[in-house]
Design an enzyme around this catalytic site. Structure first.
Site, short mmCIF file in Angstrom:
data_model
loop_
_atom_site.label_atom_id
_atom_site.label_comp_id
_atom_site.label_asym_id
_atom_site.label_seq_id
_atom_site.Cartn_x
_atom_site.Cartn_y
_atom_site.Cartn_z
N SER A 126 -0.93 2.11 -4.82
CA SER A 126 0.02 1.64 -5.52
C SER A 126 0.17 -0.04 -5.02
O SER A 126 0.62 -0.59 -5.93
CB SER A 126 1.02 2.38 -5.61
OG SER A 126 1.90 2.41 -4.56
N LYS A 149 7.32 0.35 -2.44
CA LYS A 149 7.24 -0.50 -3.54
C LYS A 149 7.74 -2.00 -3.41
O LYS A 149 8.46 -2.08 -2.40
CB LYS A 149 7.86 0.18 -4.76
CG LYS A 149 7.27 1.35 -5.10
CD LYS A 149 5.88 1.38 -5.74
CE LYS A 149 5.58 2.89 -5.82
NZ LYS A 149 4.46 2.99 -5.91
#
Length: 180
Positions: free
Chosen positions: A37, A91
């Site tokens: 990701s 993230k």
């Protein structure tokens, strides 16, 4: 003499273990990246150091790569594993409290202005209506925009869920250095 040696050695070992546990709990810890990701910035299998001190004095800033407990969600990954409450996420902070974030025409907009993102793998192929981030929340995205389970899918992140900020890659050795 031998008894004295073992006693001293045992004491030193105990001190080392206690210090290592305190450092891991309060200062910094190593993290392994399990998913793609955050490609191209961070790759699966990379090992990172994440520090825990800075957010005691200041809040996250746009661009910080954070480690956090995600909102309770379950998602089946491409590998057939379930991600749930026990898994921490990594993230990038995109929007802060008071800012309005939108994804349109392959761009992330903050308060109507395109966000410069030289770190993304590819422009997002999805659209997201404008959302204003309230106090105590963050909007986070993976750098691999089109292969990241993040705020565009599950919503805003509670700041209280943030543990640490990833700042240094120590593995693999050929890419060792600051994570930006």
């Amino acid at each position: 003499m031998l008894k004295s040696f073992w006693k001293e050695w045992g004491r030193e070992l105990l001190i080392a273990v206690v210090l290592a546990l305190l450092i891991r709990a309060e200062v910094a810890e190593a993290r392994r990246v399990p998913t793609p990701s955050m490609v191209p910035t961070v790759h699966p299998g990379d090992r990172l150091l994440a520090e825990k001190i800075i957010y005691r004095f200041t809040g996250p800033k746009r661009g910080d790569i954070i480690v956090f407990r995600p909102p309770f969600v379950e998602q089946e990954t491409m590998l057939g594993q379930f991600l749930g409450k026990e898994d921490d996420y990594l993230k990038r902070v995109i929007a802060l409290p008071g800012e309005t974030v939108q994804v349109t025409d392959g761009k992330v907009l903050i308060n109507g202005e395109p966000l410069e993102e030289p770190y993304v793998a590819a422009a997002p192929v999805y659209e997201m209506a404008p959302v204003t981030v309230p106090e105590g929340k963050l909007f986070v995205l993976g750098d691999n925009r089109n292969d990241s389970f993040d705020s565009h899918a599950w919503g805003l992140l509670d700041m209280d869920s943030v543990y640490s900020r990833a700042f240094f890659r120590f593995w693999p050795l050929n890419r060792m250095g600051l994570v930006e």
